[in-house]
Write an enzyme that holds these catalytic residues in place. Structure first.
Site, PDB file in Angstrom:
ATOM      1  N   TYR A  14     -45.317  -9.605 -13.241  1.00 18.77           N
ATOM      2  CA  TYR A  14     -46.514  -8.789 -13.603  1.00 18.77           C
ATOM      3  C   TYR A  14     -46.208  -7.673 -14.849  1.00 18.77           C
ATOM      4  CZ  TYR A  14     -49.871 -10.879 -10.355  1.00 18.77           C
ATOM      5  OH  TYR A  14     -50.624 -11.627  -9.675  1.00 18.77           O
TER       6      TYR A  14
ATOM      7  N   VAL B  16     -57.987  -8.296 -15.511  1.00 19.08           N
ATOM      8  CA  VAL B  16     -57.247  -7.357 -15.287  1.00 19.08           C
ATOM      9  C   VAL B  16     -56.732  -6.538 -16.065  1.00 19.08           C
ATOM     10  CG1 VAL B  16     -56.823  -8.635 -12.786  1.00 19.08           C
ATOM     11  CG2 VAL B  16     -55.204  -8.858 -15.004  1.00 19.08           C
TER      12      VAL B  16
ATOM     13  N   HIS C 112     -61.180  -7.746  -9.825  1.00 17.69           N
ATOM     14  CA  HIS C 112     -60.098  -8.410  -9.567  1.00 17.69           C
ATOM     15  C   HIS C 112     -59.039  -7.436  -9.777  1.00 17.69           C
ATOM     16  CE1 HIS C 112     -61.769 -12.822 -10.276  1.00 17.69           C
ATOM     17  NE2 HIS C 112     -62.190 -12.118  -9.194  1.00 17.69           N
TER      18      HIS C 112
ATOM     19  N   CYS D 123     -48.988   1.353  -3.545  1.00 17.36           N
ATOM     20  CA  CYS D 123     -48.056   1.036  -2.501  1.00 17.36           C
ATOM     21  C   CYS D 123     -48.615   0.063  -1.757  1.00 17.36           C
ATOM     22  CB  CYS D 123     -47.727   2.173  -1.623  1.00 17.36           C
ATOM     23  SG  CYS D 123     -46.505   1.916  -0.428  1.00 17.36           S
TER      24      CYS D 123
ATOM     25  N   CYS E 139     -48.838   1.500   1.980  1.00 17.70           N
ATOM     26  CA  CYS E 139     -49.836   2.690   2.110  1.00 17.70           C
ATOM     27  C   CYS E 139     -50.951   2.778   1.557  1.00 17.70           C
ATOM     28  CB  CYS E 139     -49.016   3.996   2.600  1.00 17.70           C
ATOM     29  SG  CYS E 139     -48.515   4.786   1.064  1.00 17.70           S
TER      30      CYS E 139
ATOM     31  N   SER F 180     -67.026 -19.284 -16.328  1.00 13.10           N
ATOM     32  CA  SER F 180     -67.896 -20.388 -15.813  1.00 13.10           C
ATOM     33  C   SER F 180     -68.781 -19.896 -14.514  1.00 13.10           C
ATOM     34  CB  SER F 180     -66.771 -21.557 -15.401  1.00 13.10           C
ATOM     35  OG  SER F 180     -65.980 -21.143 -14.317  1.00 13.10           O
TER      36      SER F 180
ATOM     37  N   ASN G 101     -70.807 -18.895 -23.935  1.00 20.76           N
ATOM     38  CA  ASN G 101     -69.526 -19.431 -23.354  1.00 20.76           C
ATOM     39  C   ASN G 101     -69.112 -20.753 -24.628  1.00 20.76           C
ATOM     40  OD1 ASN G 101     -67.104 -20.418 -21.964  1.00 20.76           O
ATOM     41  ND2 ASN G 101     -68.255 -20.273 -19.982  1.00 20.76           N
TER      42      ASN G 101
ATOM     43  N   GLN H   2     -68.248 -23.531 -23.660  1.00 16.04           N
ATOM     44  CA  GLN H   2     -68.453 -24.697 -22.720  1.00 16.04           C
ATOM     45  C   GLN H   2     -69.967 -24.590 -22.192  1.00 16.04           C
ATOM     46  OE1 GLN H   2     -66.769 -27.792 -23.381  1.00 16.04           O
ATOM     47  NE2 GLN H   2     -65.215 -26.625 -24.474  1.00 16.04           N
TER      48      GLN H   2
END
Length: 263
Positions: free
Chosen positions: A75, A111, A127, A135, A138, A204, A228, A230
């Site tokens: 990440y 994100v 998301h 954490c 917690c 989509s 889009n 597509q």
């Protein structure tokens, strides 16, 4: 049975008029918008030694518990790629619409922070965000260094420890098997229900529960346009479908609706 929305080679004047008169615009964005800034979509092949790993197997609480250094390293590599990217003209077009429409809400499945860096003020992250870790034990938020330590070649990188309880800090994203943020999803549904126009861009609109957002807007009388590369199969034959990339079509919508603004 769902009908396929007709494709428009040029922006429809009726859609432009709806945008021009909107009091509340919602822009619902997916991976296609960030991909134009060079950020690979989640399921795209990874580069270098990271290609040995399956992204869907790293994005779970169980994976983090089993090997937190591996997951945190991956990440941090993703966060580094995001920080190297820049907002594209589609991001900036969305932000400029705030100058003409009283309320603009961006609901994103991405994100990264490219919407914020382009100037958008009201962004809901369905998301989570790579830039807002917390954490694992917690849930206390953790402040990251502005520049990540690059985990080269799939190298494990131990996560920092929570200053409150000493637990491992986890990425602030929604993993497989986790629910969407309990405060953000209701806000997104409320925005969809109250908007005049919804632009669904680079997604989509198939993954639930986020896929409900365009339908909620439609049910409450909003104009809905899908942008889009597509075609999108819509349940509503009166949706608009603009086939092409967001970095071209969003500035086109913005400039034609508000002719005094130039990209």
């Amino acid at each position: 049975m769902p009908t396929q929305t007709p494709l428009l080679a040029q922006v429809d004047n009726a859609l432009l008029e709806r945008i021009r008169k909107a009091r509340h615009l919602v822009v619902f964005t997916g991976a296609g918008v960030s991909a134009e800034s060079g950020i690979p979509t989640f399921r795209d092949a990874q580069t270098g030694l990271w290609s040995r790993f399956d992204a869907t197997e790293l994005a779970t609480p169980e994976a983090f518990q089993a090997d937190p250094a591996l997951v945190w390293g991956w990440y941090e590599w993703r966060r580094m790629k995001v920080l190297q990217a820049e907002p594209n003209s589609g991001h900036y077009a969305i932000a400029r619409m705030e100058q003409h429409i009283p309320q603009v809400t961006v609901i994103t499945q991405n994100v990264d922070d490219l919407h914020e860096r382009a100037g958008s003020q009201n962004v809901l992250h369905l998301h989570g965000s790579l830039h807002q870790p917390r954490c694992f034990d917690c849930a206390t938020p953790y402040q990251l260094d502005s520049v990540p330590t690059e985990p080269e070649g799939g190298r494990r990188l131990p996560p920092p420890l929570c200053p409150v309880c000493g637990g491992a800090v986890r990425p602030g994203v929604v993993w497989f098997g986790e629910a969407l943020p309990t405060t953000v999803l209701p806000q997104a549904f409320e925005a969809a229900a109250s908007c005049d126009v919804l632009l669904s861009v680079g997604t989509s609109s198939l993954v639930q529960p986020a896929a409900q957002i365009p339908f909620i807007a439609q049910q409450h009388g909003a104009a809905v346009a899908h942008i889009n590369t597509q075609p999108i199969i819509s349940k509503h034959s009166d949706d608009w479908m603009l086939l092409g990339v967001a970095s071209v079509l969003l500035p086109k919508l913005e400039t034609q609706a508000f002719s005094n603004i130039r990209p």
